[in-house]
Design a protein around this motif. Structure first.
Motif, PDB file in Angstrom:
ATOM      1  N   ARG A 192       1.417   3.324   3.499  1.00  0.00           N
ATOM      2  CA  ARG A 192       1.963   2.479   4.448  1.00  0.00           C
ATOM      3  C   ARG A 192       2.646   3.362   5.659  1.00  0.00           C
ATOM      4  O   ARG A 192       2.595   2.834   6.821  1.00  0.00           O
ATOM      5  CB  ARG A 192       2.609   1.300   3.977  1.00  0.00           C
ATOM      6  CG  ARG A 192       3.929   1.305   3.324  1.00  0.00           C
ATOM      7  CD  ARG A 192       4.682   0.027   3.021  1.00  0.00           C
ATOM      8  NE  ARG A 192       5.603   0.138   2.045  1.00  0.00           N
ATOM      9  CZ  ARG A 192       5.660   0.206   0.867  1.00  0.00           C
ATOM     10  NH1 ARG A 192       4.515   0.252   0.130  1.00  0.00           N
ATOM     11  NH2 ARG A 192       6.877   0.324  -0.015  1.00  0.00           N
TER      12      ARG A 192
ATOM     13  N   CYS B 261       0.795  -1.153   0.036  1.00  0.00           N
ATOM     14  CA  CYS B 261      -0.074  -0.163   0.079  1.00  0.00           C
ATOM     15  C   CYS B 261       0.927   1.248  -0.023  1.00  0.00           C
ATOM     16  O   CYS B 261       1.834   1.205   0.887  1.00  0.00           O
ATOM     17  CB  CYS B 261      -0.633   0.003   1.337  1.00  0.00           C
ATOM     18  SG  CYS B 261      -1.818   1.451   1.506  1.00  0.00           S
TER      19      CYS B 261
ATOM     20  N   ILE C 123      -8.893   5.800   4.505  1.00  0.00           N
ATOM     21  CA  ILE C 123      -7.571   6.253   4.949  1.00  0.00           C
ATOM     22  C   ILE C 123      -6.789   6.840   3.975  1.00  0.00           C
ATOM     23  O   ILE C 123      -6.122   7.742   3.828  1.00  0.00           O
ATOM     24  CB  ILE C 123      -6.879   5.151   5.792  1.00  0.00           C
ATOM     25  CG1 ILE C 123      -7.702   4.677   7.067  1.00  0.00           C
ATOM     26  CG2 ILE C 123      -5.337   5.365   5.944  1.00  0.00           C
ATOM     27  CD1 ILE C 123      -7.057   3.399   7.605  1.00  0.00           C
TER      28      ILE C 123
ATOM     29  N   CYS D 193       0.365   5.585   7.408  1.00  0.00           N
ATOM     30  CA  CYS D 193      -0.829   4.691   8.084  1.00  0.00           C
ATOM     31  C   CYS D 193      -0.324   3.516   9.002  1.00  0.00           C
ATOM     32  O   CYS D 193      -0.817   3.315  10.092  1.00  0.00           O
ATOM     33  CB  CYS D 193      -1.843   4.119   7.178  1.00  0.00           C
ATOM     34  SG  CYS D 193      -2.708   3.136   7.678  1.00  0.00           S
TER      35      CYS D 193
END
Ligand code: SF4
Ligand code: SF4
Length: 465
Positions: free
Chosen positions: A403, A400, A432, A406
């Motif tokens: 990353r 992702c 997100i 998050c």
């Protein structure tokens, strides 16, 4: 032998101004002028690049991308930082659940009216003092630590709050450390005596207020089912007047209210709050799960406050919108994390019986119990409960682009959605990513205007809090 370069994971943001390149591993941001952007597009699908064999104008541009670590030797292997272990990180924040009881009956309360599913109880003052000692004695080199009073409704237990504050001042002076205090309250019990205490001790206050009466009263009735807006607002004047520290409104909106985000924000600023933070409700039951249309409304609300943030910054002012300020601060400092939040790593909660939990939102759940003030923090329990929460997530997160900002998302939110509601993993990921995307684009706009430099110090201070 020629050095072959390959692309590191990155994402390009284009908008009205210059394109921006986001280096995923380090959460680094660089602007790209038109020429550099064109060069990137031209070479992006080439897997291995030999700079010596690249024609001159492109070579210079690609060298710039190499300096920015967007291109690196093909043999380069990312060395993942070893995540810290619970217990290795000194405490910096302790949440004290002084009252597991509440005089309200909010429709979305994740704490079952403040009790966290147990019989209502209050923290006794001696245990509050013990918690203060635990925080200060386990704070390592930190000269400043934070004690957060939480509940239920914490103002139901002023005795424990007063005991904790005076102990923190006395013991802090003795060992040359300073405790910053903060409290989240529903505001219904504020009176002049309590406010004088909060002001005297520079307690940062967040009042849970969900906007105008027709929205707030729907969410936050009292025990008899009556609205509480008028009562709370009648008590705000004394709190807001001459407060030595900013007073924040903490908003929770249900999916059917997300379209009203700007109305809510304007109303609360109009009441005199110094800052407003808006949280979409956690789906504590399936009726609070959002539809696609509602999610679109949520993002639109955040986008319109972000637009307003940019236009306000162009006038040399800062829009006091907590969500965006926090995100911009992290982007500004390139704050990447090895773990998603401080839970269990410098941040702990103590419930009203003196038991530890890695996060206040996980209070009362036996699986997440992490020791007690009497016996100390059980780091093995923290490790195993965080492992169980993160289990199986690393593979999807490793692909992702979000990353490094998050790092897997909120433990409580994941636990609620996946273990309690039985939803598949990743149901909040699209939101997100959209929110982080909005933050990066907003940052880019502010940077191209020069506005980010003007607010740099404020963002740096915020990121350190
Ligand atoms: S004020 Fe807080 S603890 Fe009390 S019912 Fe509302 S959300 Fe729950
Ligand atoms: S958005 Fe989802 S997939 Fe991406 S890092 Fe966060 S939790 Fe992992």
């Amino acid at each position: 032998m020629a050095e072959l370069l390959s692309w590191t994971d990155h994402r390009v943001f284009t908008g009205s101004g210059e394109a921006l390149i986001f280096g995923v591993e380090e959460a680094s941001l660089f602007s790209l002028n038109h020429k550099a952007h064109e060069t990137l597009l031209k070479w992006r699908s080439t897997e291995l690049i030999d700079l010596d064999k690249t024609p001159l104008p492109d070579q210079e541009m690609l060298q710039g991308l190499r300096d920015a670590q967007i291109l690196l030797p093909a043999t380069w292997q990312k060395v993942c930082p070893t995540p810290p272990k619970p217990g290795q990180v000194p405490l910096s924040t302790l949440v004290l659940e002084v009252a597991q009881d509440c005089n309200l009956r909010c429709t979305y309360c994740y704490a079952e009216s403040g009790t966290y599913g147990a019989a209502p109880c209050l923290l006794d003052p001696d245990t509050a003092r013990q918690a203060v000692h635990h925080l200060l004695d386990n704070s390592g080199d930190h000269k400043h630590v934070t004690l957060i009073f939480f509940g239920g409704e914490p103002l139901l237990n002023m005795q424990a709050i007063r005991a904790a504050v005076s102990e923190a001042i006395l013991y802090g002076e003795k060992i040359d450390k300073q405790v910053h205090f903060s409290i989240t309250t529903n505001g219904t019990l504020l009176d002049s005596e309590i406010v004088a205490f909060l002001h005297d001790n520079r307690v940062s206050v967040a009042v849970s207020l969900d906007g105008p009466g027709h929205i707030h009263d729907h969410n936050r009735p009292d025990e008899k089912g009556n609205g509480t807006y008028t009562e709370i607002v009648s008590r705000l004047g004394v709190l807001l007047k001459n407060s030595p520290v900013p007073v924040a409104a903490r908003v929770t909106l249900t999916p059917d209210q997300w379209h009203a985000m700007t109305e809510v924000y304007d109303h609360l600023i109009g009441l005199g709050f110094h800052e407003v933070g808006i949280a979409p409700v956690s789906p504590v039951n399936k009726t609070l799960l959002a539809t696609h249309v509602q999610q679109t409304a949520l993002l639109k609300g955040f986008e319109s406050l972000a637009d307003r943030f940019v236009s306000t910054a162009r006038k040399g002012l800062v829009l006091p919108f907590s969500n965006l300020l926090d995100l911009l601060a992290r982007i500004h400092l390139g704050q990447t994390r090895a773990v998603s939040c401080g839970a269990g790593f410098g941040y702990m909660a103590v419930d009203a019986k003196g038991e530890f939990f890695p996060c206040h939102r996980l209070t009362g759940q036996a699986d997440f119990n992490a020791g007690s003030l009497a016996e100390g923090i059980n780091t093995d329990s923290i490790t195993s409960c965080l492992d169980s929460l993160n289990n199986g997530r690393s593979q999807s997160c490793s692909k992702c682009w979000a990353r490094s900002l998050c790092v897997g998302g909120c433990h409580y939110e994941n636990h609620l959605r996946e273990n309690q509601l039985g939803l598949p993993r990743g149901t909040s990921c699209n939101f997100i990513r959209s929110w982080l995307d909005l933050g990066i684009r907003t940052y880019a706009e502010l940077r191209s205007d020069g506005a980010i430099a003007a607010m740099g110090q404020r963002l740096e201070q915020r990121a350190q809090c």
